[in-house]
Write an enzyme that holds these catalytic residues in place. Structure first.
Site, short mmCIF file in Angstrom:
data_model
loop_
_atom_site.label_atom_id
_atom_site.label_comp_id
_atom_site.label_asym_id
_atom_site.label_seq_id
_atom_site.Cartn_x
_atom_site.Cartn_y
_atom_site.Cartn_z
N ARG A 106 -16.03 7.01 12.80
CA ARG A 106 -14.79 8.34 12.84
C ARG A 106 -15.26 10.15 12.96
NH1 ARG A 106 -11.79 10.66 8.14
NH2 ARG A 106 -13.05 9.89 6.75
N HIS B 174 -21.05 9.02 4.39
CA HIS B 174 -20.46 10.66 4.90
C HIS B 174 -21.40 11.33 4.29
CE1 HIS B 174 -18.70 14.66 3.84
NE2 HIS B 174 -17.65 14.17 4.46
N TRP C 182 1.36 -3.83 -8.45
CA TRP C 182 1.50 -5.43 -8.48
C TRP C 182 0.22 -5.91 -7.32
CZ3 TRP C 182 6.45 -8.35 -8.24
CH2 TRP C 182 7.59 -8.14 -8.45
N PHE D 155 -14.43 21.07 11.60
CA PHE D 155 -15.32 20.04 11.49
C PHE D 155 -15.92 19.60 12.29
CE2 PHE D 155 -13.99 17.24 7.47
CZ PHE D 155 -13.57 18.17 6.50
N GLY E 208 -10.62 17.84 2.65
CA GLY E 208 -11.09 18.63 3.62
C GLY E 208 -9.55 19.41 4.91
N GLN F 103 -18.70 3.79 7.46
CA GLN F 103 -19.32 5.47 7.59
C GLN F 103 -19.88 6.03 6.83
OE1 GLN F 103 -16.48 8.30 8.16
NE2 GLN F 103 -17.38 8.85 10.13
N ASP G 34 -8.74 -5.36 -0.66
CA ASP G 34 -8.02 -6.53 0.03
C ASP G 34 -7.21 -6.82 1.25
OD1 ASP G 34 -8.58 -6.02 -2.86
OD2 ASP G 34 -7.38 -5.84 -3.67
N GLU H 118 -16.49 18.15 4.03
CA GLU H 118 -16.66 18.25 5.26
C GLU H 118 -16.36 20.16 5.54
OE1 GLU H 118 -17.94 15.44 8.52
OE2 GLU H 118 -17.40 17.43 10.24
N GLY I 185 -0.48 4.38 0.18
CA GLY I 185 -1.00 5.69 0.44
C GLY I 185 -0.43 5.76 1.58
N SER J 144 -3.41 6.33 -5.29
CA SER J 144 -4.13 5.74 -3.91
C SER J 144 -4.94 6.96 -3.57
CB SER J 144 -3.10 6.01 -2.95
OG SER J 144 -1.64 4.69 -3.82
N LEU K 295 -17.02 12.42 -3.21
CA LEU K 295 -17.29 13.47 -1.59
C LEU K 295 -17.83 14.94 -1.99
CD1 LEU K 295 -16.93 13.20 1.35
CD2 LEU K 295 -14.89 13.95 0.90
N ARG L 60 -20.78 12.52 12.07
CA ARG L 60 -21.59 12.08 10.51
C ARG L 60 -22.50 11.37 10.54
NH1 ARG L 60 -15.21 11.53 7.35
NH2 ARG L 60 -15.35 13.45 6.99
N GLY M 215 0.85 -1.00 0.00
CA GLY M 215 0.16 0.11 -0.38
C GLY M 215 0.88 0.85 0.00
N HIS N 16 -18.53 6.42 2.65
CA HIS N 16 -17.60 6.99 2.92
C HIS N 16 -16.50 5.60 3.37
CE1 HIS N 16 -15.05 10.48 2.60
NE2 HIS N 16 -15.06 11.04 4.11
N TYR N 17 -16.14 5.32 4.82
CA TYR N 17 -15.47 5.13 5.54
C TYR N 17 -15.67 3.59 6.13
CZ TYR N 17 -11.11 5.92 8.70
OH TYR N 17 -10.19 5.08 9.17
C1 LIG Z 1 -13.34 11.52 -1.43
C2 LIG Z 1 -12.00 11.05 0.18
C3 LIG Z 1 -12.03 12.31 0.59
C4 LIG Z 1 -11.71 12.41 2.30
N1 LIG Z 1 -10.81 13.24 2.99
C5 LIG Z 1 -10.43 13.13 3.94
C6 LIG Z 1 -9.70 13.95 4.25
O1 LIG Z 1 -9.64 15.28 4.04
N2 LIG Z 1 -9.49 14.14 5.81
C7 LIG Z 1 -9.55 12.83 6.54
O2 LIG Z 1 -8.53 12.64 7.43
N3 LIG Z 1 -9.69 12.04 5.43
C8 LIG Z 1 -9.98 11.73 4.63
N4 LIG Z 1 -10.77 10.31 3.67
C9 LIG Z 1 -10.39 9.17 4.93
C10 LIG Z 1 -9.01 8.98 4.34
O3 LIG Z 1 -8.38 9.70 3.19
C11 LIG Z 1 -7.70 7.27 4.17
O4 LIG Z 1 -9.15 6.72 5.44
C12 LIG Z 1 -7.21 7.87 4.28
O5 LIG Z 1 -6.27 7.94 3.13
C13 LIG Z 1 -6.84 6.38 3.31
O6 LIG Z 1 -4.88 5.61 4.18
P1 LIG Z 1 -4.78 4.72 3.51
O7 LIG Z 1 -3.27 5.12 3.15
O8 LIG Z 1 -5.15 3.70 4.92
O9 LIG Z 1 -5.02 3.85 2.36
P2 LIG Z 1 -5.19 4.07 0.58
O10 LIG Z 1 -4.59 6.13 -0.25
O11 LIG Z 1 -6.34 3.93 -0.12
O12 LIG Z 1 -4.24 2.95 -0.10
C14 LIG Z 1 -4.40 1.86 -0.17
C15 LIG Z 1 -3.08 1.47 -0.61
O13 LIG Z 1 -3.37 0.05 -0.86
C16 LIG Z 1 -3.13 -0.36 -1.98
N5 LIG Z 1 -3.58 -1.84 -2.35
C17 LIG Z 1 -4.79 -2.15 -1.88
N6 LIG Z 1 -5.16 -3.05 -2.67
C18 LIG Z 1 -3.98 -4.01 -2.62
C19 LIG Z 1 -3.60 -4.63 -3.08
N7 LIG Z 1 -3.82 -6.48 -3.82
N8 LIG Z 1 -2.52 -5.64 -3.44
C20 LIG Z 1 -1.11 -3.99 -3.71
N9 LIG Z 1 -1.65 -3.10 -3.27
C21 LIG Z 1 -2.55 -3.55 -2.78
C22 LIG Z 1 -3.28 0.80 -3.02
O14 LIG Z 1 -2.64 0.38 -4.30
C23 LIG Z 1 -3.01 1.85 -2.91
O15 LIG Z 1 -1.51 2.03 -2.75
C24 LIG Z 1 -11.09 10.55 2.94
C25 LIG Z 1 -11.46 9.28 1.57
C26 LIG Z 1 -12.32 10.19 0.74
C27 LIG Z 1 -12.52 8.55 0.24
#
Ligand SMILES: Cc1cc2nc3c(=O)[nH]c(=O)nc-3n(C[C@H](O)[C@H](O)[C@H](O)COP(=O)(O)OP(=O)(O)OC[C@H]3O[C@@H](n4cnc5c(N)ncnc54)[C@H](O)[C@@H]3O)c2cc1C
Length: 575
Positions: A388, A240, A163, A124, A56, A238, A219, A253, A18, A49, A250, A284, A16, A353-354
């Site tokens: 959340r 939204h 991958w 918020f 927000g 959650q 996943d 907020e 992200g 990601s 989205l 929310r 991941g 959303h979450y």
């Molecule tokens: C539209 C939107 C707006 C948001 N705004 C806010 C905000 O303003 N403030 C806030 O606090 N939160 C916000 N959230 C929530 C927050 O953004 C997310 O909870 C957070 O960014 C998730 O990050 P993460 O690193 O856990 O996963 P992600 O950023 O979702 O990344 C997941 C990673 O895992 C990888 N992956 C997944 N499955 C596999 C697999 N099988 N094989 C290989 N790689 C895989 C993906 O490729 C990716 O790189 C928002 C969410 C959304 C959807």
């Protein structure tokens, strides 16, 4: 005869890219001074990601001269969570979050500023003070860009973009690595590692009307679950309150944080009835239920495909505020709904959303399988409990990305005990994917199963739930799983076979749906986002506990764990 798949080795494999994954890698690299060898795997290109979509802001207590404090941030989080959050984790979270904001600042993040040059913070939902540090309404985009930029300073990181990880591998109680499909070639690979971090994000794609990117298919949750790590609190999804109609995209907020109003068809700011103090900035779960109530009581507007809606009005904020603080929102509304929020109210309704639940870990993000940690939306640490608060998620990704990165790095620096990889386990995973799933010539069509699953979750496991609906959903999910066991992947080619990865994602979603519904059925009370019309009250005596679901190929098993209460006893939640 099974072939032994091609093998790669690293000290640590991070799945991941992200916010949580990138923060973990930066911490490993910082502590290991580039000498720890890291493999960073992502099924989409790093910059795609879902974290780039965060709009927000990111929560942290930066100013205390206005009356804000760590205690208040912790209290808001615990109350927002409807008292299901583990309070030791929350206390740790609020203390570490400000350090992350400053670190990002030093790495070059262009935070919005106050006139005297401090990092600006906007209000918020559910937060007593303005705590959301933001960069216009593109906070996640800037956080990801800065983090990627910082990664370039370090040696020892190998990136595996596109991958697709299919399983975690274990032997003798140790994590030994992962199996993956290199999507460009379609080849099956094994990545061995002494430590692993799952940072694979949420499962919002369980639903049709959702803010989540197509890649958010849970996943990592499903892979960990099938690999023997339980999932926790999965009944809490959650919604939204402000998803743009008709797409579900989205509307942050932040728009209400800047002063936006929610209006029903009679032009009333209806939140007055439901949360007289906080109004549009109630948490929310409460705001989403209020919107649905207005629509159900006939005070909404008719929308396409039954997507009836209310309005989010920003017109009184003026063009300057909208253009400077909410430029992305304006662009999205114009492009996807034909509405310019400077001139007209925005049509909105609640949207998935979450995922509050996720991989069960301890307070350090440790999964219980030696050598494996998890961070970000894929986990349930748990600081969000049953609901959340906005902006606490990106902050959680940063804080626990750091924590798990630190633990994995220390594990390697201490010698990184590991077990020998189980070659047969990897070979049988290869067989499962290529022979059983890809090799099948006749059977069920893939796409209707996914469409039916999402429609089912929207209609039966949404904001308001009943035992009857959840029971129906459980039965239908069983049927869909049975149909999936006969699924046919039409595209038999190797290069970018998204038909195949789509099938594996659907398999993961089906497992997660089953767990969600099991836990939702078991929890006979209403708490946070889990609102049961047949059990409308919160019941602390019976249900102040987490539900864990354990994988068993015959039938999933359930157990409970205690909610950690340090200082705040549950009380009635009013806003
Ligand atoms: C539209 C939107 C707006 C948001 N705004 C806010 C905000 O303003 N403030 C806030 O606090 N939160 C916000 N959230 C929530 C927050 O953004 C997310 O909870 C957070 O960014 C998730 O990050 P993460 O690193 O856990 O996963 P992600 O950023 O979702 O990344 C997941 C990673 O895992 C990888 N992956 C997944 N499955 C596999 C697999 N099988 N094989 C290989 N790689 C895989 C993906 O490729 C990716 O790189 C928002 C969410 C959304 C959807």
């Amino acid at each position: 005869m099974v072939t032994v798949p091609e093998t790669i080795s690293h000290d640590v494999v991070v799945i991941g890219s992200g916010l949580a994954g990138l923060r973990a890698v930066t911490e490993i690299s910082r502590l290991g001074k580039g000498k720890i060898d890291v493999g960073l795997v992502s099924k989409v290109q790093l910059s795609r990601s879902h974290s780039v979509c965060a709009q927000g802001g990111t929560a942290a207590v930066l100013q205390t001269d206005n009356g804000d404090s760590f205690d208040l941030h912790a209290w808001d989080t615990v109350k927002g969570a409807d008292f299901l959050a583990d309070q030791d984790a929350v206390e740790r979270f609020v203390k570490l979050a400000p350090q992350e904001i400053l670190l990002l600042e030093h790495w070059g993040l262009p935070w919005a500023r106050t006139e005297d040059g401090r990092v600006n913070q906007r209000p918020f939902g559910g937060h007593s003070y303005p705590r959301a540090c933001f960069a216009a309404d593109k906070t996640g985009f800037f956080e990801m860009a800065v983090m990627f930029d910082t990664l370039q300073r370090y040696e020892g990181i190998t990136q595996y973009d596109e991958w697709f990880v299919t399983s975690i591998q274990r032997n003798n109680g140790f994590f030994t690595g992962v199996t993956a499909i290199e999507m460009k070639t379609g080849d099956f690979k094994v990545i061995n590692a002494k430590a692993g971090i799952l940072a694979t994000g949420g499962a919002g794609r369980l639903y049709d009307f959702t803010t989540n990117s197509h890649s958010c298919t849970g996943d990592g949750m499903a892979i960990a679950y099938r690999g023997g790590v339980p999932l926790k609190d999965m009944e809490f999804v959650q919604f939204h309150p402000t998803g743009l109609v008709p797409s579900g995209i989205l509307i942050s907020e932040g728009a209400r944080g800047e002063g936006g109003h929610l209006l029903n068809r009679d032009g009333e700011r209806f939140m007055e009835k439901y949360a007289p103090e906080k109004m549009e900035l109630a948490p929310r779960d409460i705001t989403s239920r209020s919107v649905i109530r207005e629509i159900q009581d006939g005070r909404g507007f008719e929308g396409p495909r039954g997507l009836h809606y209310v309005q989010l009005d920003l017109t009184h904020l003026g063009a300057d505020t909208i253009n400077v603080r909410l430029p992305l929102i304006r662009e999205v509304c114009i492009k996807f709904a034909g509405v310019d929020p400077i001139e007209d109210p925005i049509p909105i309704r609640p949207t998935a959303h979450y995922t509050m639940g996720g991989i069960h870990t301890d307070i350090d993000g440790f999964t219980g399988l030696k050598g494996l940690w998890a961070a970000g939306e894929t986990t349930s640490i748990s600081i969000h409990g049953a609901n959340r608060l906005g902006t606490n998620s990106t902050a959680e990704c940063l804080v626990w990305g750091r924590i798990v990165g630190e633990h994995a790095a220390q594990h390697i620096m201490r010698g990184g005990v590991a077990s020998k990889p189980d070659r047969e386990g990897a070979a049988s995973e290869e067989k499962r994917i290529y022979d059983t799933i890809l090799g099948r010539e006749t059977g069920e069509d893939l796409y209707p199963i996914g469409n039916e699953l999402r429609a089912l979750m929207d209609s039966k496991v949404g904001i308001f739930r009943t035992g009857k609906d959840i029971g129906d959903a459980a039965e239908r999910i069983g049927e869909l799983k049975e149909r999936f066991s006969r699924v046919v992947v039409e595209d038999k080619s190797r290069t970018y076979n998204t038909d195949l990865t789509g099938a594996l994602e659907l398999e993961n979603l089906l497992d997660i749906a089953q767990v969600t519904v099991l836990a939702a059925n078991r929890r006979r009370e209403s708490r946070g986002s889990h609102s049961r019309l047949d059990y409308p009250k919160r019941d602390d005596e019976k249900w102040l506990k987490h539900i864990l679901v354990h994988y068993d190929p015959k039938k999933p098993k359930m157990s409970y764990s205690k909610v950690v209460i340090t200082r705040w006893k549950p009380e009635e939640r009013r806003y």
